[in-house]
Design a protein around this motif. Structure first.
Motif, PDB file in Angstrom:
ATOM      1  N   MET A   1       0.842  -1.183   0.000  1.00  0.00           N
ATOM      2  CA  MET A   1       0.000   0.000   0.000  1.00  0.00           C
ATOM      3  C   MET A   1       0.886   1.245   0.000  1.00  0.00           C
ATOM      4  O   MET A   1       1.867   1.319   0.717  1.00  0.00           O
ATOM      5  CB  MET A   1      -0.893  -0.018   1.237  1.00  0.00           C
ATOM      6  N   SER A   2       0.551   2.201  -0.822  1.00  0.00           N
ATOM      7  CA  SER A   2       1.330   3.431  -0.884  1.00  0.00           C
ATOM      8  C   SER A   2       0.631   4.521  -0.087  1.00  0.00           C
ATOM      9  O   SER A   2      -0.585   4.521   0.066  1.00  0.00           O
ATOM     10  CB  SER A   2       1.510   3.863  -2.336  1.00  0.00           C
ATOM     11  N   ASN A   3       1.430   5.430   0.424  1.00  0.00           N
ATOM     12  CA  ASN A   3       0.863   6.551   1.148  1.00  0.00           C
ATOM     13  C   ASN A   3       1.740   7.782   0.987  1.00  0.00           C
ATOM     14  O   ASN A   3       2.912   7.689   0.657  1.00  0.00           O
ATOM     15  CB  ASN A   3       0.663   6.209   2.627  1.00  0.00           C
ATOM     16  N   ILE A   4       1.126   8.915   1.217  1.00  0.00           N
ATOM     17  CA  ILE A   4       1.840  10.187   1.159  1.00  0.00           C
ATOM     18  C   ILE A   4       1.926  10.733   2.574  1.00  0.00           C
ATOM     19  O   ILE A   4       0.925  10.772   3.300  1.00  0.00           O
ATOM     20  CB  ILE A   4       1.126  11.183   0.241  1.00  0.00           C
ATOM     21  N   VAL A   5       3.123  11.148   2.952  1.00  0.00           N
ATOM     22  CA  VAL A   5       3.355  11.738   4.258  1.00  0.00           C
ATOM     23  C   VAL A   5       3.809  13.173   4.038  1.00  0.00           C
ATOM     24  O   VAL A   5       4.645  13.448   3.163  1.00  0.00           O
ATOM     25  CB  VAL A   5       4.447  10.951   5.033  1.00  0.00           C
ATOM     26  N   ASN A  67       5.942   6.830  -0.549  1.00  0.00           N
ATOM     27  CA  ASN A  67       6.648   5.552  -0.414  1.00  0.00           C
ATOM     28  C   ASN A  67       8.093   5.743   0.046  1.00  0.00           C
ATOM     29  O   ASN A  67       9.017   5.129  -0.467  1.00  0.00           O
ATOM     30  CB  ASN A  67       6.594   4.759  -1.714  1.00  0.00           C
ATOM     31  N   GLY A  68       8.290   6.645   0.997  1.00  0.00           N
ATOM     32  CA  GLY A  68       9.603   6.845   1.588  1.00  0.00           C
ATOM     33  C   GLY A  68      10.543   7.753   0.820  1.00  0.00           C
ATOM     34  O   GLY A  68      11.668   7.979   1.250  1.00  0.00           O
ATOM     35  N   GLU A  69      10.104   8.310  -0.319  1.00  0.00           N
ATOM     36  CA  GLU A  69      10.962   9.189  -1.121  1.00  0.00           C
ATOM     37  C   GLU A  69      10.308  10.551  -1.287  1.00  0.00           C
ATOM     38  O   GLU A  69       9.080  10.660  -1.357  1.00  0.00           O
ATOM     39  CB  GLU A  69      11.211   8.562  -2.496  1.00  0.00           C
ATOM     40  N   ILE A  70      11.134  11.590  -1.373  1.00  0.00           N
ATOM     41  CA  ILE A  70      10.616  12.936  -1.579  1.00  0.00           C
ATOM     42  C   ILE A  70       9.993  13.014  -2.971  1.00  0.00           C
ATOM     43  O   ILE A  70      10.652  12.782  -3.972  1.00  0.00           O
ATOM     44  CB  ILE A  70      11.734  13.984  -1.437  1.00  0.00           C
ATOM     45  N   ALA A  71       8.707  13.333  -2.999  1.00  0.00           N
ATOM     46  CA  ALA A  71       7.980  13.423  -4.265  1.00  0.00           C
ATOM     47  C   ALA A  71       7.677  14.862  -4.637  1.00  0.00           C
ATOM     48  O   ALA A  71       7.351  15.159  -5.788  1.00  0.00           O
ATOM     49  CB  ALA A  71       6.671  12.648  -4.162  1.00  0.00           C
ATOM     50  N   GLY A  72       7.789  15.761  -3.695  1.00  0.00           N
ATOM     51  CA  GLY A  72       7.501  17.170  -3.951  1.00  0.00           C
ATOM     52  C   GLY A  72       7.627  17.963  -2.679  1.00  0.00           C
ATOM     53  O   GLY A  72       8.051  17.442  -1.644  1.00  0.00           O
TER      54      GLY A  72
END
Length: 80
Positions: A1-5, A67-72
Protein backbone atom coordinates in the motif's frame (compact mmCIF):
# COMPACT_ATOMS: atom_id res chain seq x y z
CA UNK A 1 0.00 0.00 0.00
CA UNK A 2 1.33 3.43 -0.88
CA UNK A 3 0.86 6.55 1.15
CA UNK A 4 1.84 10.19 1.16
CA UNK A 5 3.35 11.74 4.26
CA UNK A 6 3.68 15.50 4.76
CA UNK A 7 6.79 16.38 6.78
CA UNK A 8 7.59 19.86 8.05
CA UNK A 9 11.03 20.97 6.95
CA UNK A 10 13.79 21.26 9.53
CA UNK A 11 16.95 23.32 9.02
CA UNK A 12 19.00 20.26 8.09
CA UNK A 13 16.45 19.53 5.31
CA UNK A 14 17.17 22.79 3.44
CA UNK A 15 19.94 21.43 1.15
CA UNK A 16 17.88 18.42 0.00
CA UNK A 17 14.89 20.72 -0.53
CA UNK A 18 16.97 23.08 -2.68
CA UNK A 19 18.11 20.12 -4.77
CA UNK A 20 14.57 18.85 -5.29
CA UNK A 21 13.32 22.36 -6.04
CA UNK A 22 15.99 22.86 -8.70
CA UNK A 23 15.11 19.55 -10.36
CA UNK A 24 11.40 20.34 -10.37
CA UNK A 25 11.79 23.91 -11.59
CA UNK A 26 14.17 22.96 -14.39
CA UNK A 27 12.03 20.06 -15.58
CA UNK A 28 8.60 21.68 -15.43
CA UNK A 29 9.08 25.42 -15.82
CA UNK A 30 11.84 25.71 -18.45
CA UNK A 31 9.43 25.02 -21.34
CA UNK A 32 7.01 27.59 -19.93
CA UNK A 33 9.21 30.51 -18.86
CA UNK A 34 12.63 29.66 -20.30
CA UNK A 35 15.91 28.55 -18.79
CA UNK A 36 17.16 32.04 -17.89
CA UNK A 37 14.04 32.84 -15.85
CA UNK A 38 14.06 29.42 -14.17
CA UNK A 39 17.68 29.84 -13.12
CA UNK A 40 16.91 33.29 -11.73
CA UNK A 41 13.91 32.01 -9.76
CA UNK A 42 15.79 28.98 -8.41
CA UNK A 43 18.77 31.08 -7.33
CA UNK A 44 16.64 33.85 -5.80
CA UNK A 45 13.92 31.81 -4.08
CA UNK A 46 14.65 28.07 -4.13
CA UNK A 47 18.38 27.92 -3.33
CA UNK A 48 19.73 27.09 0.13
CA UNK A 49 20.21 30.82 0.75
CA UNK A 50 16.77 31.76 -0.59
CA UNK A 51 14.92 29.10 1.38
CA UNK A 52 16.86 29.95 4.55
CA UNK A 53 15.98 33.62 4.19
CA UNK A 54 12.31 32.81 3.65
CA UNK A 55 12.21 30.55 6.73
CA UNK A 56 13.89 33.31 8.74
CA UNK A 57 11.03 35.58 7.58
CA UNK A 58 8.26 33.25 8.73
CA UNK A 59 7.75 30.89 5.79
CA UNK A 60 7.25 27.19 6.43
CA UNK A 61 8.23 24.45 3.99
CA UNK A 62 7.01 20.87 3.83
CA UNK A 63 8.07 17.75 1.98
CA UNK A 64 5.53 15.44 0.35
CA UNK A 65 7.00 11.97 0.84
CA UNK A 66 5.62 9.11 -1.23
CA UNK A 67 6.65 5.55 -0.41
CA UNK A 68 9.60 6.85 1.59
CA UNK A 69 10.96 9.19 -1.12
CA UNK A 70 10.62 12.94 -1.58
CA UNK A 71 7.98 13.42 -4.26
CA UNK A 72 7.50 17.17 -3.95
CA UNK A 73 7.32 20.10 -1.60
CA UNK A 74 5.35 23.19 -0.81
CA UNK A 75 5.79 26.34 1.20
CA UNK A 76 3.44 28.66 3.01
CA UNK A 77 3.66 31.91 4.85
CA UNK A 78 1.19 32.04 7.74
CA UNK A 79 -0.88 35.22 7.71
CA UNK A 80 -2.61 36.92 10.61
Amino acid sequence: MSNIVIKKLERNDIPPLAEVASEIWHEYYTPIIGLQQVEYMVEKFQSVEGITQQIDNGYEYYFAIYNGEIAGYFGAQPQN
